[in-house]
Design an enzyme around this catalytic site. Structure first.
Site, short mmCIF file in Angstrom:
data_model
loop_
_atom_site.label_atom_id
_atom_site.label_comp_id
_atom_site.label_asym_id
_atom_site.label_seq_id
_atom_site.Cartn_x
_atom_site.Cartn_y
_atom_site.Cartn_z
N SER A 1 40.65 35.87 36.11
CA SER A 1 41.81 35.84 37.55
C SER A 1 42.67 34.93 37.18
O SER A 1 43.82 34.79 37.71
CB SER A 1 40.86 36.01 38.83
OG SER A 1 40.36 37.29 39.50
N GLY B 1 40.43 40.09 39.84
CA GLY B 1 42.01 40.82 38.73
C GLY B 1 42.65 39.56 39.41
O GLY B 1 43.43 38.98 40.24
N GLY C 1 47.58 38.81 38.36
CA GLY C 1 48.13 39.80 38.65
C GLY C 1 48.80 40.12 39.94
O GLY C 1 47.99 39.67 41.15
N CYS D 1 38.61 40.46 46.57
CA CYS D 1 39.71 40.16 46.39
C CYS D 1 41.17 40.54 45.48
O CYS D 1 41.56 42.04 46.00
CB CYS D 1 39.49 38.58 45.13
SG CYS D 1 40.61 37.90 44.47
N PHE D 2 40.76 40.89 43.94
CA PHE D 2 42.38 41.76 43.80
C PHE D 2 42.85 43.47 43.93
O PHE D 2 42.77 43.99 44.84
CB PHE D 2 42.73 42.23 42.25
CG PHE D 2 43.82 42.58 42.17
CD1 PHE D 2 45.05 42.08 41.85
CD2 PHE D 2 43.79 43.52 40.24
CE1 PHE D 2 46.48 42.44 41.34
CE2 PHE D 2 44.82 44.51 40.49
CZ PHE D 2 45.71 43.96 40.31
N GLN E 1 43.00 43.73 47.95
CA GLN E 1 44.81 44.24 47.60
C GLN E 1 44.87 45.30 47.27
O GLN E 1 45.46 46.17 47.86
CB GLN E 1 45.38 42.96 46.52
CG GLN E 1 45.28 41.24 47.26
CD GLN E 1 44.87 40.19 45.92
OE1 GLN E 1 45.80 41.14 45.32
NE2 GLN E 1 45.17 39.56 46.00
N ASN F 1 40.15 32.47 44.87
CA ASN F 1 40.55 32.70 43.65
C ASN F 1 41.92 33.26 44.26
O ASN F 1 42.14 35.17 43.69
CB ASN F 1 40.46 32.66 42.66
CG ASN F 1 41.56 32.36 41.47
OD1 ASN F 1 42.05 32.65 41.35
ND2 ASN F 1 40.93 33.36 40.36
N GLY G 1 46.19 34.61 44.56
CA GLY G 1 48.05 34.30 45.65
C GLY G 1 49.17 34.96 46.30
O GLY G 1 49.85 35.03 46.19
N PHE G 2 47.72 36.25 46.06
CA PHE G 2 48.38 37.63 47.11
C PHE G 2 47.61 37.49 48.29
O PHE G 2 46.06 37.34 47.81
CB PHE G 2 48.86 38.96 45.94
CG PHE G 2 49.53 38.00 45.10
CD1 PHE G 2 50.89 38.81 45.03
CD2 PHE G 2 49.68 38.14 43.13
CE1 PHE G 2 52.07 38.33 43.87
CE2 PHE G 2 50.15 37.56 43.12
CZ PHE G 2 51.85 38.12 42.52
N HIS H 1 35.08 35.79 47.60
CA HIS H 1 34.81 35.71 46.12
C HIS H 1 33.24 35.86 46.84
O HIS H 1 32.37 35.14 46.67
CB HIS H 1 34.84 35.72 44.99
CG HIS H 1 35.78 35.08 44.18
ND1 HIS H 1 35.68 36.30 43.32
CD2 HIS H 1 37.40 34.96 45.24
CE1 HIS H 1 36.95 37.07 43.00
NE2 HIS H 1 37.90 36.06 43.61
N GLU I 1 30.31 36.84 45.64
CA GLU I 1 29.64 36.53 44.42
C GLU I 1 29.94 35.23 43.78
O GLU I 1 28.74 35.15 43.08
CB GLU I 1 30.23 37.34 43.41
CG GLU I 1 31.16 37.26 42.35
CD GLU I 1 32.42 37.08 42.73
OE1 GLU I 1 33.39 37.54 42.01
OE2 GLU I 1 32.22 37.91 43.94
#
Length: 368
Positions: free
Chosen positions: A46, A225, A227, A253-254, A257, A295, A297-298, A343, A345
């Site tokens: 990530s 992940g 991006g 997380c990703f 989203q 972790n 940023g979006f 997270h 995990e």
């Protein structure tokens, strides 16, 4: 010692000494507040294309080892520390941190006033940055920084995903099978599932729903992940297809989203993001507050205190960050799907949110 220079896109510059590889690197400057777990941070996919600033002043004290990696390589674009250890002190260490960084070609800088740098990013927001141990001219380095792509609009899953499917077997008796879409997965995800009797098949990010269903999964998992989730149209369509088939689905997380977009919500870039292992999150289902690992940023844009009608039925926000009210989880009421933005995990911890893997297994059991 070789001199090194760090320059942010707004022109703020910091000088220090080279740490790790000598050279030049660029990325998005972000800070992480974890006081432990730097090896797990460095090897977290990530962090791809990000220059990580450690707010903890002393880094590298326990060196590195062959057991704590979260992937098969270091992913950070660059590394910024204040006071690196002169030598590691741990019976588990197989090398020093600076040796590992140098071996993998990761350019870093040490001796930086990371407190001042963090306060700057905390007020101005995450931004592009360059680290160089080959030039001492801030203006020259800044020109190259400004030519770098921004994280907004970055489609990075294909750069971190596995090239082919692989399997992590359940520990002890096999109970369930999960098909995991690798958008930048960490090893501890499969380990936490394996501890619950789950065999996990990890698939490339380009996989189709037929690929996932070919292993007859009891559930599907969308991984963390890097991006901008606004670019991830294929995983979004895949998540919608999985939900239409009513296969239990969990995203972290990703992955959270992606599921948020699949449910019809928008996403947006946070000013500086959440990164570290001390973030307080409210689980609205139980009313408990968890200290969690982050972790991202979006984030997903959704109303906090109402059930939202979507194409897949009612959806509600299940978890909220208590620092800034950012959405940290979603729960679908009419299809078997839920997400968390952080997270569970968590390696190297904390483990307050480990119960979410039990919740995932319970979702499978209810479906069965």
């Amino acid at each position: 010692m070789t001199e090194a220079l760090l320059v942010l896109e707004d022109g703020r510059a910091f000088r220090g000494t080279a740490y790790g590889a000598v050279g030049e690197t660029f990325g998005e400057a972000v800070f992480t507040t974890g006081m432990t777990g730097y090896q797990e941070t460095l090897t977290d996919p990530s962090f791809h294309r990000q220059v990580v600033v450690q707010t903890a002043p002393q880094i590298g004290n326990t060196g590195v080892n062959g057991e704590d990696d979260e992937s098969d390589r270091i992913w950070v674009a660059g590394y910024v520390v204040r006071d690196p250890a002169r030598r590691p002190s741990s019976w588990r260490a197989t090398a020093s941190l600076d040796e590992r960084l140098a071996t993998e070609g990761v350019v870093g800088i040490a001796g930086v006033d990371t407190r001042a740098l963090t306060r700057h990013l905390r007020s101005r927001g995450a931004m592009r940055v360059g680290i160089s141990s080959v030039t001492t001219d801030p203006a020259e380095l800044r020109e190259r920084v400004l030519s770098q792509p921004e994280m907004l609009g970055a489609d990075l899953s294909a750069e971190v995903t596995t090239g082919s499917r692989y399997t992590v077997a359940a520990e002890g008796e096999h109970r369930y099978t999960v098909a995991a879409l690798d958008l930048g997965i960490k090893r501890n995800v499969a380990r936490r599932l394996a501890a619950r009797g789950v065999t996990t098949h990890i698939f490339p990010a380009t996989s189709t729903v037929d690929d996932l269903l070919a292993v007859s999964p009891d559930a599907v998992f969308f991984s963390p992940g890097p991006g901008d989730p606004a670019t991830a149209d294929h995983p979004v369509a895949l998540a919608q297809d999985v939900m239409r088939r009513r296969v239990p689905l969990f995203g972290i997380c990703f992955g959270s989203q992606i599921l948020g977009r699949a449910l019809g919500f928008g996403t947006y870039k946070l000013a500086y993001g959440h990164r570290g292992i001390n973030q307080p999150v409210l689980d609205k289902t139980t009313g408990k507050v968890e200290v969690t690992s982050h972790n991202h940023g979006f984030a997903v844009e959704a109303p906090l205190n109402q059930v939202i009608d979507t194409d897949f039925g009612g959806v509600e926000v299940s978890h909220v960050c208590l620092n800034d009210n950012v959405v940290e989880g979603l729960r679908a009421k009419d299809v078997p799907a839920f997400t968390v933005q952080y997270h569970p995990e968590a390696a190297a911890g904390p483990h307050d949110a480990d119960y979410l893997f039990d919740r995932f297994v319970e979702l499978v059991e209810k479906k069965g």
